[in-house]
Design an enzyme around this catalytic site. Structure first.
Site, PDB file in Angstrom:
ATOM      1  N   GLU A   1       0.812  -1.212   0.000  1.00 36.39           N
ATOM      2  CA  GLU A   1       0.000   0.000   0.000  1.00 36.39           C
ATOM      3  C   GLU A   1       0.850   1.268   0.000  1.00 36.39           C
ATOM      4  O   GLU A   1       0.549   2.234  -0.704  1.00 36.39           O
ATOM      5  CB  GLU A   1      -0.917   0.000   1.227  1.00 36.39           C
ATOM      6  CG  GLU A   1      -1.897  -1.158   1.235  1.00 36.39           C
ATOM      7  CD  GLU A   1      -2.976  -0.992   2.283  1.00 36.39           C
ATOM      8  OE1 GLU A   1      -2.834  -0.093   3.143  1.00 36.39           O
ATOM      9  OE2 GLU A   1      -3.962  -1.754   2.238  1.00 36.39           O
ATOM     10  N   LYS A   2       1.902   1.263   0.765  1.00 33.97           N
ATOM     11  CA  LYS A   2       2.705   2.470   0.873  1.00 33.97           C
ATOM     12  C   LYS A   2       3.393   2.794  -0.456  1.00 33.97           C
ATOM     13  O   LYS A   2       3.371   3.940  -0.922  1.00 33.97           O
ATOM     14  CB  LYS A   2       3.727   2.289   2.006  1.00 33.97           C
ATOM     15  CG  LYS A   2       4.321   3.566   2.535  1.00 33.97           C
ATOM     16  CD  LYS A   2       5.450   4.047   1.675  1.00 33.97           C
ATOM     17  CE  LYS A   2       6.206   5.178   2.349  1.00 33.97           C
ATOM     18  NZ  LYS A   2       7.420   5.503   1.575  1.00 33.97           N
ATOM     19  N   VAL A   3       4.009   1.795  -1.052  1.00 30.27           N
ATOM     20  CA  VAL A   3       4.699   2.014  -2.325  1.00 30.27           C
ATOM     21  C   VAL A   3       3.688   2.367  -3.417  1.00 30.27           C
ATOM     22  O   VAL A   3       3.933   3.253  -4.249  1.00 30.27           O
ATOM     23  CB  VAL A   3       5.523   0.776  -2.713  1.00 30.27           C
ATOM     24  CG1 VAL A   3       6.084   0.908  -4.122  1.00 30.27           C
ATOM     25  CG2 VAL A   3       6.646   0.565  -1.707  1.00 30.27           C
TER      26      VAL A   3
ATOM     27  N   CYS B   1       2.718   6.005  -2.960  1.00 27.26           N
ATOM     28  CA  CYS B   1       3.799   6.898  -3.384  1.00 27.26           C
ATOM     29  C   CYS B   1       3.841   7.003  -4.901  1.00 27.26           C
ATOM     30  O   CYS B   1       4.029   8.086  -5.461  1.00 27.26           O
ATOM     31  CB  CYS B   1       5.148   6.402  -2.856  1.00 27.26           C
ATOM     32  SG  CYS B   1       5.365   6.672  -1.087  1.00 27.26           S
TER      33      CYS B   1
END
Length: 322
Positions: A215-217, A220
């Site tokens: 989710e984070k990547v 971003c």
DNA sequence: GGGCAGGTGTAAT
DNA sequence: ATTACACCTGCC
């Protein structure tokens, strides 16, 4: 000679380049002794300076160079102006306080492929090493641009790279992820440019199918590479900022933080995230009670209740000011 | 020296 | 749906 960039006065170059969205800029001493930012964008090696507020393009000072840099920095006349974004965000009393320390941060219009790879590499990694890895990848597999600079490697080149070479770039266990992502793009199974025109959630699901992309990547990539300004990447710093500034330090799940950001900041969530991130890095040191993470329990005082609302809660009030 | 670092995949609840 | 744990490797 150098060219003055119109519209660059609202942008804080140092804050923007150091706000964690890019790993490819470094600072040098200019002829006058002042700091000069040097970075590769596409096939341009840009040199920039900012004394006071005025932003100067030192090289390449050509019409094409000026146009491409203006686009990259998001200061083109067509772009949403930073002052109007910050005015709108300041409707939130918490962000209003944060902004006093973070004003001028822009979101760069980066190449989504470079962003995707960079943030796959960023997982469970530290910033100096991420920069080293990206730099080595460019030197090993990128097109030479002169001045000792190299373009970011194409998907083709990266897809064909040997394990030995990726290891030499310090990718570690992320090497297979990077290569798998490169093959997806190189084979035409995934077209990143298309994701920029899809709804946020749809594009996000596609990105999450890529090995090494969580989710984070994904967020971003959406925010920094695909112009999805409502994306809200949640890393340890943003989590810390949201929990402390909006939830009285109570633990929240990533899901809760995402929901909060969407409701409160809407299409400006990405900008809010940048300001909260930079504020947290500079002013919110880790605390012992940040870890271990524990899901919020009923009856702990926080529970599932809504965050404290400012006088103007919700993004509709916020964007109304834009 | 050892834990940590801008998370993610995997296996086991 | 959630929760542990391992993970390359340079840095502090």
């Amino acid at each position: 000679m150098a060219a003055l960039l119109p519209g660059g006065d609202a942008l804080d170059l140092a804050r923007t380049l150091q706000s964690g969205q890019t790993f490819r800029w470094r600072w040098e001493r200019g002829p006058g002794g002042g700091p000069v930012a040097v970075g590769v964008v596409g096939r341009d090696v840009f040199r920039l300076s900012q004394d006071g507020r005025e932003l100067w393009l030192i090289a390449p000072d050509t019409p094409g160079g000026r146009a491409r840099l203006t686009e990259y920095l998001g200061v083109s006349p067509a772009a949403r102006r930073i002052p109007s974004i910050e005015t709108a965000l300041a409707a939130d009393p918490v962000v209003a306080r944060v902004l006093a320390r973070t004003r001028g941060i822009g979101i760069l219009a980066q190449d989504p492929w470079e962003v995707l790879v960079s943030f796959i590499v960023s997982a469970n990694n530290n910033i100096p090493k991420i920069c080293t890895s990206i730099d080595r990848l460019c030197r090993a597999l990128g097109a030479p641009l002169g001045e000792g600079a190299f373009a970011f490697p194409t998907p083709d080149r990266l897809a064909a790279a040997r394990s030995r070479m990726l290891a030499a770039c310090l990718l570690g266990y992320r090497a297979p992820y990077v290569r798998a992502a490169a093959r997806l793009i190189a084979d035409g199974r995934l077209e990143l440019a298309r994701l920029a025109r899809m709804p946020l959630d749809t594009a996000r699901e596609r990105l999450l199918e890529i090995p090494g992309v969580g989710e984070k990547v994904a967020d971003c990539t959406l925010l920094f590479g695909l112009r999805h300004t409502s994306a809200f990447p949640v890393d340890v710093w943003v989590r810390r900022a949201v929990e402390r500034l909006y939830f009285r330090g109570r633990p929240r799940t990533a899901r809760q933080i995402q929901e909060f950001a969407r409701e409160r900041f809407g299409p400006l969530a990405g900008y809010a995230q940048q300001h909260l991130f930079c504020y947290a890095r500079a002013h919110l040191r880790p605390r012992a009670d940040d870890a271990p993470r524990r899901p919020p329990m009923r009856g702990d005082g926080g529970g599932a209740r809504r965050p404290d609302r400012g006088e103007l809660g919700g993004y509709r009030a916020i964007v109304a000011n834009a």
